[in-house]
Each structure stands twice: as structure tokens, then as C-alpha cells.
Design an enzyme around this catalytic site. Structure first.
Site, mmCIF file in Angstrom:
data_model
loop_
_atom_site.group_PDB
_atom_site.id
_atom_site.type_symbol
_atom_site.label_atom_id
_atom_site.label_comp_id
_atom_site.label_asym_id
_atom_site.label_seq_id
_atom_site.Cartn_x
_atom_site.Cartn_y
_atom_site.Cartn_z
ATOM 1 N N ARG A 103 0.838 -1.197 0.000
ATOM 2 C CA ARG A 103 0.000 0.000 0.000
ATOM 3 C C ARG A 103 0.879 1.255 0.000
ATOM 4 O O ARG A 103 1.944 1.265 0.619
ATOM 5 C CB ARG A 103 -0.848 -0.050 1.278
ATOM 6 C CG ARG A 103 -1.797 1.117 1.511
ATOM 7 C CD ARG A 103 -2.952 1.069 0.592
ATOM 8 N NE ARG A 103 -4.063 1.890 1.055
ATOM 9 C CZ ARG A 103 -5.083 2.199 0.267
ATOM 10 N NH1 ARG A 103 -5.141 1.769 -0.980
ATOM 11 N NH2 ARG A 103 -6.087 2.913 0.736
ATOM 12 N N THR A 376 -8.665 1.228 -9.242
ATOM 13 C CA THR A 376 -8.356 -0.110 -8.719
ATOM 14 C C THR A 376 -8.640 -1.211 -9.734
ATOM 15 O O THR A 376 -9.513 -1.078 -10.576
ATOM 16 C CB THR A 376 -9.244 -0.343 -7.482
ATOM 17 O OG1 THR A 376 -9.055 0.757 -6.625
ATOM 18 C CG2 THR A 376 -8.955 -1.623 -6.781
ATOM 19 N N THR A 394 -4.136 -0.521 -7.157
ATOM 20 C CA THR A 394 -4.933 0.689 -7.407
ATOM 21 C C THR A 394 -4.120 1.964 -7.541
ATOM 22 O O THR A 394 -3.008 2.066 -7.025
ATOM 23 C CB THR A 394 -5.944 0.886 -6.252
ATOM 24 O OG1 THR A 394 -6.843 1.940 -6.580
ATOM 25 C CG2 THR A 394 -5.264 1.224 -4.942
ATOM 26 N N ASN A 396 -6.298 4.515 -6.891
ATOM 27 C CA ASN A 396 -7.475 5.087 -6.225
ATOM 28 C C ASN A 396 -8.492 5.522 -7.271
ATOM 29 O O ASN A 396 -9.209 4.691 -7.790
ATOM 30 C CB ASN A 396 -7.136 6.210 -5.255
ATOM 31 C CG ASN A 396 -8.304 6.474 -4.312
ATOM 32 O OD1 ASN A 396 -9.125 5.582 -4.107
ATOM 33 N ND2 ASN A 396 -8.402 7.652 -3.764
ATOM 34 N N SER A 447 -7.762 1.032 3.488
ATOM 35 C CA SER A 447 -8.268 0.604 2.181
ATOM 36 C C SER A 447 -9.502 -0.270 2.361
ATOM 37 O O SER A 447 -9.771 -0.778 3.449
ATOM 38 C CB SER A 447 -7.169 -0.207 1.487
ATOM 39 O OG SER A 447 -7.650 -0.791 0.301
ATOM 40 N N SER A 448 -10.239 -0.452 1.253
ATOM 41 C CA SER A 448 -11.341 -1.426 1.236
ATOM 42 C C SER A 448 -10.984 -2.622 0.364
ATOM 43 O O SER A 448 -11.815 -3.508 0.159
ATOM 44 C CB SER A 448 -12.612 -0.790 0.665
ATOM 45 O OG SER A 448 -12.992 0.317 1.424
ATOM 46 N N GLY A 469 -13.895 0.841 -4.764
ATOM 47 C CA GLY A 469 -13.883 1.636 -3.535
ATOM 48 C C GLY A 469 -14.618 0.919 -2.425
ATOM 49 O O GLY A 469 -14.398 -0.275 -2.175
HETATM 50 O O1 DON Z 1 -8.012 1.274 -1.345
HETATM 51 C C1 DON Z 1 -9.180 1.555 -1.553
HETATM 52 O O2 DON Z 1 -10.095 1.095 -0.915
HETATM 53 C C2 DON Z 1 -9.522 2.488 -2.707
HETATM 54 N N1 DON Z 1 -8.400 3.330 -2.988
HETATM 55 C C3 DON Z 1 -9.949 1.678 -3.874
HETATM 56 C C4 DON Z 1 -10.308 2.520 -5.082
HETATM 57 C C5 DON Z 1 -11.120 1.833 -6.092
HETATM 58 O O3 DON Z 1 -11.519 0.706 -5.941
HETATM 59 C C6 DON Z 1 -11.475 2.633 -7.292
HETATM 60 N N2 DON Z 1 -12.216 1.842 -8.217
HETATM 61 N N3 DON Z 1 -13.210 2.036 -8.713
#
Ligand code: DON
Length: 567
Positions: A103, A376, A394, A396, A447-448, A469
Site C-alpha cells: 500500500r 483499482t 490501485t 485510487n 483501504s477497502s 472503492g
Molecule cells: O483502497 C481503496 O479502498 C480504494 N483506494 C480503492 C479505489 C477503487 O476501488 C477505485 N475503483 N473504482
């Protein structure tokens, strides 16, 4: 202020979405792509093919991880990256499990209030666009850590087809062309100049990225230090500092990946192995599954009123805990065992009734006695030796901060937005955080991302994950339940319509035109707020499952250009 944040959030959420006509999704009766020995499922055909090629050269899943990750950076710049970060969960053929955290983290000069003005108001655009939005990238360190520990082929051999792809170019799909067109203006605005991806393309055109090929060649020659101190690192730091950024050489040199023990949770006869903090994925997924375990979902039926209610209520409670308890474990003490204990989790559903929605305003994080508060992409790989990996990586937002270093050939993330800029103020995914996820120098943002491996009766069963996200966790959840409770094939499970609740805002998000009007009416009558808006994505899952005869079935989400390849 809240209105502005909401508005920016909507723009960003639209920006995170790939073109995807969502006609009523009907599950198919047939299987997805089936292979005998090995498989790669990723967001782009070129990346799946290169990952597969490495397996066919005798490489293992970890070699293929390095190749696929970099091939996505070339052919899927929307999210594939050198300028971002990610997580990998693995299960080796001998049953050993683990996870790698690569990360991004906050630069040393970051401060808790760096996105607030002098009156304490959050300025959301600062954590989403421009040089201050960029976290210290972890991806190059991630591929080297993986290769060092488990790789079997030389880095040069693994990256050769990737470098060739960057030189020869990839073919733009219709969906890609649409997203590129949508961001053209923002690319020009953020870079103050034209960039490779701001040119006008048509689907079917080929995009060559010789600068990225050169960067990758230098990385092959000089190793990880090329990025974290060499020519590439120096150019990266100079680029950001010229634009008002705070990242330094020290930030790059001291960046660290972490091998971490994954989260392990039992659900019926399955063992779910998923990402621990600094991702919330494993804990939140585990909590939801544990809250659901005592309900007969198979009897309720897939996407039936009762199933939607019980999933929504479990999600609401788990996301409330996420907002308070979760952050970077190097900075904040997370009560992982308690959050996943039977005693704590079972009590969370005590006030749920099928008669009436539980308003989110009446739900907070659970009390833990003695606790002191203070865009992502996913790919799954199974190799011919029986090793399995699940990786989510990702930038983001779509194309991250939109800042593209032309000389190096890659985009930079806007991962700093995953921190909580101020307690209670939502980020671009509407997620709320507290002290646990406050900004601090060198800290990793929560993060998710939920790369997940599932065992059944002690054997490898599934590898899956998703972008999206805050909707990542619930997309992974529903895909597992679709297989386990509702008997779907991997491809059906991935394609089936999804919904999502995250505590706040207090609404259930549905894929448009995919749910029965009568069920939505009944939910409204019971006090649920329904959002069937077009703007949100609800995951894009890529997965692999073992069939009863031992062959592998791929699930490549039909919402994107995703592709399963195998032999
Ligand atoms: O780490 C995370 O949870 C976010 N930065 C993920 C971003 C993401 O999934 C964007 N996609 N649509």
C-alpha cells in the site's frame, strides 16, 4: 460544505466507473471459461495473456503476478500502475497462506490537517487532484518483494513480454476509449500540458508507451532501487516538487512493504482468507459473514427481500465499526480478535428485525470493553503447481491524480484521499473515518481492497477480488454467497446483480434495472432508502473456482473488458 463534498464525491465516483451498459443482468446457466491446469483472470486480455505466457514458460503464480501487475500498468492505465499500490493474498500448494501489503503511505511532511483550510473546513479537491494527493507508491516494491520471496524465473524473463507490449502497444477497446475521452480535459488540466493519454483515440487504435518500456528496462537492470532512489525515483520526486508536492527522496528510500498474517474466518464449510489492515477488507468481510451465518440465506433466495434485508443490516453494522476502529496497524492498535469474535459479532444483530429497517443514525461502532479510543483493479491467478494468488492494485480514482509523468510513462495515485481528512467528513467513496485513519507521516491510508482466497474442506476453492472503492467488500461478499448459498457457477456469481450498503449514507445502492420493482417497494415501506442511480459502480469481480472434477472455472466480470485465460 457537506454539499460540496457530496458533489465532488459524485463526480469522482462517476470518474471511477468504466463504461458499462447495465441492462437487466440475468444469470446464465453455463460455466465461464474452463481450463485444466492454470488460469489468469484480469481486467485486460493482454495482461491475462502475458500472465498465462509466464506460467507456460514454467513460471509460478508469483512470477505471473509480477508480469500481470506490470502488464496491467501498460494496457490498463485506468488502474494498473507503477505509481500506486496494492495487496496480495496467497495460498501455496502446500497450504501455506500469507499476504503482502504494498500500500502507498503518506509522505513524511504530511500532516493531520493538510487538507483543511484555516477554519478547519476540508478542501476535498486537495486530496484528490494534484501533487499533494499522491501517496508514496508501493507497487514496484511489491513486485520485488513477491519475486524475492517466491519467484522462480529471472526478473528479466518475466518483464520481457511486458516491455515488448509497451513498445509494440496495446489496442484500445471501446470501453477504454470512452473512459479516455471522458478524462481528456482533466488530463490537460492536471498536467498543464498534453500527455500520451490525452491524445484523441478511437477504439481499435494502438497506444505505444516507449517511455514506460524504458522505465521498465531500467528497473530490470537496476532492480527496485531504480524506482526508490535511482533515475526513476529522482525524476518522480522532481516532478512532484515542481508542482508543489511534499514527497522526498527519503520517502522513497524508506518505503516498506509488509508481509502480514491474513484474516481467517470460518463460514459454513468454507475458510475465508483475506487482507488484514491497513485494508479493512478482511475484517469487514469477516464480520458480515459471521453476522449472516445463522440466517438460512439459501431458503430466503438470491436477491430476495429477506436476503437483501439481512445483508444490508449486517453491512450497516460492519461499516460502522470500520469507520471507528480501522486504520494502519503500525500506527493504531486495532482490536482485530474482538471485532471478529463470536461473542461480539453475534450481539451486533440483536436489534435487527425483518419488520423495519434499523436507521444508521441509531447504529454506532460496537462497544469493546477496555478499548481505548484514540481506480483499482483485481486479478486472480492459479498456477499448474497448485499455488493461488488474489491481488488488488490501485491508483485510487480513475487514472489516480490524473498526473502523468510523460518522461517515465506512468500515472500517479491520489491515494491520500483514502485517509480521513477530518473525523466525520466523508471521502470520495462517502466513507467516514476517525482517529484510527487520520493522516500521519509515513502512515498507510485505510483501504477497502479485499483480495480473498477461499478454502473448502481444507482445499483451495476460490480466488477473488474487485475494484469499486467502498463497494469492493460487498461485491466480494455477494460473489462468495452466490456460489456457496445460491449454487451459481463462478461466471454467474460474478455477473449477478449486486447491491451495497455502507452505514453512511443510509441508503441501499442497487445496480439499475436489475432488481424487481416489487422488492424495492417493499424495502421502501420498511424504511429503507433506495438509490438506483446510474453513477455508481458496484465492483467488477475477477475470480477463479475449482470445479468438482478439479478443473478451474474463471469468472471474468462482464461489466468490463475482463478476460480469463488458461490451459
Ligand atoms: O483502497 C481503496 O479502498 C480504494 N483506494 C480503492 C479505489 C477503487 O476501488 C477505485 N475503483 N473504482
Amino acid at each position: 460544505m457537506k454539499k460540496i463534498i457530496y458533489f465532488v464525491a459524485i463526480i469522482l465516483l462517476v470518474s471511477c466507473k468504466e463504461e458499462q451498459p447495465l441492462a437487466t443482468l440475468k444469470s446464465k446457466d453455463n460455466l465461464g471459461f474452463v481450463a485444466d491446469s492454470a488460469m489468469v483472470v484480469s481486467a485486460k486480455e493482454e495482461a491475462s495473456s502475458i500472465g498465462l505466457f509466464i506460467l507456460q514458460q514454467g513460471g509460478n503464480a508469483f512470477d505471473a503476478m509480477v508480469a500481470t501487475e506490470m502488464a496491467l500498468a501498460v494496457s490498463y492505465p485506468f488502474a494498473g500502475n507503477l505509481g500506486g499500490g496494492g495487496f496480495m493474498v496467497y495460498r501455496k500448494a502446500d497450504g501455506e497462506i500469507g499476504s503482502l501489503d504494498y500500500r502507498e503511505r503518506a509522505p513524511y511532511l504530511a500532516t493531520k490537517t493538510m487538507y483543511q483550510d484555516k477554519d478547519g473546513n476540508v478542501q476535498p479537491e486537495k486530496s484528490m487532484f494534484g501533487a499533494l494527493a499522491v501517496g508514496v507508491p508501493g507497487t514496484v516494491a511489491g513486485i520485488f518483494a513477491t519475486h524475492e520471496k517466491f519467484g522462480s524465473l529471472p526478473m528479466e524473463e518475466i518483464l520481457k513480454p511486458v516491455i515488448a507490449l509497451a513498445q509494440k502497444g496495446f489496442v484500445v477497446t471501446e470501453k477504454q476509449n470512452n473512459t479516455l475521452a471522458r478524462y481528456r480535459e482533466q488530463f490537460l488540466q492536471e498536467n498543464k500540458d498534453t500527455i500520451l493519454f490525452a491524445k484523441s483515440y478511437n477504439s481499435g487504435d494502438t497506444i505505444k508507451n516507449p517511455q514506460l518500456a524504458n522505465t521498465l528496462e531500467r528497473i530490470v537492470q537496476n532492480g527496485k532501487d531504480e524506482f526508490y532512489g535511482g533515475e526513476t525515483g529522482k525524476k518522480l520526486v522532481a516532478y512532484l516538487q515542481e508542482r508543489g508536492g511534499i514527497m522526498s527522496m527519503e520517502d522513497l528510500k524508506e518505503y516498506q512493504t509488509h508481509w502480514r498474517d491474513p484474516i481467517e474466518v470460518k463460514y459454513n464449510d468454507l475458510k475465508i482468507i483475506s487482507m488484514p489492515p491497513p485494508s479493512s477488507g478482511g475484517i469487514v468481510l469477516g464480520q458480515i459473514l459471521k453476522m449472516l451465518e445463522s440466517y438460512p440465506l439459501d431458503e430466503f433466495g438470491h436477491n430476495s427481500l429477506k436476503s437483501i434485508q439481512v445483508l444490508t443490516e449486517a453491512e450497516r453494522r460492519a461499516y460502522a465499526d470500520r469507520s471507528f476502529y480501522l486504520g494502519d496497524p503500525e500506527f493504531f492498535d486495532i482490536p482485530v480478535e474482538t471485532l471478529l469474535s463470536d461473542e461480539y459479532v453475534s450481539g451486533r444483530m440483536d436489534n435487527f428485525s425483518f419488520e423495519q429497517a434499523t436507521p444508521s443514525s441509531s447504529i454506532s461502532y460496537g462497544e469493546i470493553p477496555g478499548y481505548e479510543s484514540d481506480e483499482t483493479t483485481h486479478y486472480s491467478i492459479v498456477d499448474q503447481f497448485g499455488n493461488a494468488i488474489a491481488v488488488t492494485t490501485t491508483l485510487n480514482g480513475a487514472y489516480g491524480s490524473k498526473m502523468f509523468i510523460e518522461e517515465l510513462g506512468f500515472f500517479l495515485n491520489n491515494e491520500m484521499d483514502d485517509f480521513s481528512s477530518k473525523p466525520g467528513v466523508p471521502n470520495m467513496f462517502g466513507l467516514i473515518g476517525a482517529e484510527a485513519n487520520a493522516i500521519a507521516p509515513g502512515k498507510k491510508m485505510l483501504s477497502s481492497m479485499t483480495p480473498t482466497i477461499v478454502e473448502k474442506n481444507g482445499e483451495f476453492y476460490m480466488s477473488l477480488g474487485s475494484p469499486g472503492g467502498s463497494t469492493i467488500i460487498t461485491s466480494v461478499l455477494q460473489t462468495i454467497l452466490n456460489v456457496e448459498e445460491f449454487g451459481m457457477s463462478m461466471q454467474e456469481a460474478v455477473d449477478a446483480p449486486r447491491f451495497h450498503h455502507q452505514w453512511l449514507p443510509d441508503e441501499i445502492l442497487f445496480e439499475p434495472r436489475a432488481f424487481e420493482a416489487q422488492i424495492l417497494d417493499s424495502l421502501t415501506q420498511k424504511g429503507y432508502n433506495i438509490n438506483e442511480g446510474e453513477s455508481r459502480i458496484i465492483g467488477k469481480v475477477d475470480a477463479i473456482k475449482v470445479l468438482p472434477d478439479g478443473r478451474l472455472e474463471g469468472g471474468a466480470d462482464k461489466r468490463g473488458d475482463d478476460s480469463a485465460k488458461g490451459y
